[in-house]
Design an enzyme around this catalytic site. Structure first.
Site, PDB file in Angstrom:
ATOM      1  CE  LYS A 115      -8.063  95.382 -22.722  1.00 56.67           C
ATOM      2  NZ  LYS A 115      -6.741  95.849 -23.077  1.00 56.67           N
ATOM      3  CE  LYS A 198      -8.503  88.629 -24.813  1.00 58.71           C
ATOM      4  NZ  LYS A 198      -8.244  89.924 -25.469  1.00 58.71           N
ATOM      5  CE  LYS A 201      -0.651  90.829 -21.623  1.00 59.94           C
ATOM      6  NZ  LYS A 201       0.466  91.384 -22.306  1.00 59.94           N
TER       7      LYS A 201
HETATM    8  P1  TYM Z   1      -1.988  92.413 -26.026  1.00 58.94           P
HETATM    9  O1  TYM Z   1      -0.832  92.911 -25.243  1.00 58.94           O
HETATM   10  O2  TYM Z   1      -3.275  92.175 -25.310  1.00 58.94           O
HETATM   11  O3  TYM Z   1      -1.610  91.052 -26.751  1.00 58.94           O
HETATM   12  C1  TYM Z   1      -0.435  90.907 -27.560  1.00 58.94           C
HETATM   13  C2  TYM Z   1      -0.724  89.954 -28.705  1.00 58.94           C
HETATM   14  O4  TYM Z   1      -1.159  88.691 -28.219  1.00 58.94           O
HETATM   15  C3  TYM Z   1      -2.390  88.323 -28.837  1.00 58.94           C
HETATM   16  N1  TYM Z   1      -3.215  87.582 -27.860  1.00 58.94           N
HETATM   17  C4  TYM Z   1      -3.800  86.410 -28.110  1.00 58.94           C
HETATM   18  N2  TYM Z   1      -3.811  85.625 -29.198  1.00 58.94           N
HETATM   19  C5  TYM Z   1      -4.502  84.459 -29.117  1.00 58.94           C
HETATM   20  N3  TYM Z   1      -5.168  84.061 -27.998  1.00 58.94           N
HETATM   21  C6  TYM Z   1      -5.178  84.826 -26.871  1.00 58.94           C
HETATM   22  N4  TYM Z   1      -5.817  84.418 -25.781  1.00 58.94           N
HETATM   23  C7  TYM Z   1      -4.476  86.061 -26.902  1.00 58.94           C
HETATM   24  N5  TYM Z   1      -4.285  87.052 -25.984  1.00 58.94           N
HETATM   25  C8  TYM Z   1      -3.511  87.989 -26.593  1.00 58.94           C
HETATM   26  C9  TYM Z   1      -3.043  89.642 -29.224  1.00 58.94           C
HETATM   27  O5  TYM Z   1      -3.959  89.478 -30.282  1.00 58.94           O
HETATM   28  C10 TYM Z   1      -1.853  90.483 -29.624  1.00 58.94           C
HETATM   29  O6  TYM Z   1      -1.499  90.235 -30.975  1.00 58.94           O
HETATM   30  N6  TYM Z   1      -3.633  96.499 -28.387  1.00 58.94           N
HETATM   31  C11 TYM Z   1      -2.628  95.426 -28.415  1.00 58.94           C
HETATM   32  C12 TYM Z   1      -1.199  95.940 -28.448  1.00 58.94           C
HETATM   33  C13 TYM Z   1      -0.929  96.901 -29.555  1.00 58.94           C
HETATM   34  C14 TYM Z   1      -0.764  96.586 -30.938  1.00 58.94           C
HETATM   35  C15 TYM Z   1      -0.503  97.842 -31.574  1.00 58.94           C
HETATM   36  C16 TYM Z   1      -0.801  95.416 -31.686  1.00 58.94           C
HETATM   37  C17 TYM Z   1      -0.777  98.253 -29.406  1.00 58.94           C
HETATM   38  N7  TYM Z   1      -0.522  98.820 -30.618  1.00 58.94           N
HETATM   39  C18 TYM Z   1      -0.285  97.923 -32.944  1.00 58.94           C
HETATM   40  C19 TYM Z   1      -0.582  95.499 -33.054  1.00 58.94           C
HETATM   41  C20 TYM Z   1      -0.328  96.746 -33.677  1.00 58.94           C
HETATM   42  C21 TYM Z   1      -2.778  94.586 -27.173  1.00 58.94           C
HETATM   43  O7  TYM Z   1      -3.251  95.041 -26.161  1.00 58.94           O
HETATM   44  O8  TYM Z   1      -2.241  93.347 -27.289  1.00 58.94           O
END
Ligand code: TYM
Length: 338
Positions: A115, A198, A201
């Protein structure tokens, strides 16, 4: 079981989020409610501000993401849905855990490297420290299971390391070690334009992802234009190695159908993408259409969305307080709560 997971409210829900995480959230919420366990899902708005976010857009995106999660099946009667900013215990515990987490551990986080890119010196402290806030998010609730995609696995390992060190340093069993729950078929959905990146967004190309709000024609068109190779589909999953785009499309189909990749290939072996892509587009449209319809209905009722988030936050604050107090006490900090 205590289940906790979060998603950043930046832009819309895409297929990677849905197949990698949200579909699993809904399944686990249903199972856990039947067993009387607590399930908490939150919009990680405090994570979203680690990079610049337009304030008005952040507010709108927080409500939109709440609507998207409800449309995808998150049920406020079975799971507690809220946004992090409404539960100050997340930020408070994060500070306490900053003092347990080691710089060397954070230096190993691959997502920060991705990032921050070439501009590491110009990245915010928040972006660097973000995994510690994520550890606080789960440790605060005595979480046992965290449904996430593959990309979050390293952050959860860090949460376990922080919990172990805190418990050892202060002679307590306050923090429970959380387990990630990662779906076998859709742990990592890739971009439709580049099988080595991947689905995300933040990809500037909208054609790289399927958004939950895309209409039927847009979905069909994105699949038609998705990058592939000229070979027909093979008979076994192993033969997809070295063909990342083909592998990704078959994995998406398998996840949508709740089948293994080998089962999908048994039906399509020997066929080209001219036959496979329309079948995939049809499955996608069938799956996403009802979610999109509900999303469009829900998102305009901001009063109802705010009420759901506020009610969820009140329940989350009550569940969070004892462990936050326990952390202050373990550290020997004097608080008004004693
Ligand atoms: P975020 O917002 O990027 O994504 C949310 C969830 O979607 C999954 N994900 C994917 N899974 C498969 N293929 C993909 N291309 C893909 N893109 C996203 C992510 O693995 C995630 O489960 N840091 C986290 C948010 C967060 C969080 C937490 C998660 C903050 N605190 C505590 C679990 C527990 C994030 O940015 O996810």
């Amino acid at each position: 079981m205590r289940i906790v997971s979060g998603i950043q409210p930046t832009g819309n829900l895409h297929l990677g989020n849905y197949l990698g995480a949200i579909r699993n959230w809904v399944r686990m919420q249903d199972e856990n409610a039947a067993k009387g366990g607590d399930t908490l899902f939150f919009l990680a708005d405090l994570h979203a501000i680690t990079v610049y976010n337009d304030p008005a857009e952040l507010t709108a995106n927080t409500r939109e993401m709440a609507a998207a999660l409800l449309a995808a099946g998150v049920d406020p009667d079975k799971a507690i849905l809220f946004n992090q900013a409404r539960v100050p215990a997340h930020a408070e515990l994060a500070w306490l855990l900053f003092c347990t987490a080691r710089i060397g551990w954070l230096n190993r986080m691959t997502q920060f490297k991705e990032k921050s890119g070439k501009n590491r010196e110009g990245a915010s402290i928040g972006l660097y420290a973000y995994p510690v806030l994520q550890a606080a998010d789960v440790l605060l609730y005595g979480t046992t299971h965290v449904p996430v995609g593959e990309d979050q696995k390293q952050h959860l390992e860090l949460a376990r390391d922080i919990a172990t060190k805190f418990n050892t340093d202060f002679g307590t069993e306050l923090f429970v070690l959380p387990e990630p729950t990662i779906p076998p078929a859709a742990a990592r959905i890739m971009s439709l334009r580049d099988g080595s990146a991947k689905m995300s967004k933040s990809d500037p190309s909208d054609a790289s992802r399927i958004n939950l709000a895309d209409d039927d024609d847009t979905i069909a068109q994105k699949i038609r234009k998705a990058k592939t190779d000229p070979e027909p589909l093979p008979a076994t999953a192993a033969e997809l190695d070295g063909r990342p785009e083909a592998k990704n499309l078959v994995a998406i189909y398998a996840a949508l159908n709740d089948e293994s990749v080998d089962q999908v290939l048994a039906d399509f072996a020997g066929q080209g993408f001219g036959a496979f892509k329309p079948a995939l587009a049809e499955r996608l449209v069938e799956t996403l259409r009802p979610i999109r319809t509900r999303f469009l209905e829900l998102r305009s009722d901001t009063t109802a969305l705010d009420r759901i988030l506020e009610q969820g936050a009140a329940r989350a604050r009550a569940l969070a307080q004892p462990r936050l107090d326990g952390a202050y006490a373990a550290l020997g900090l004097c608080t008004s709560r004693g």
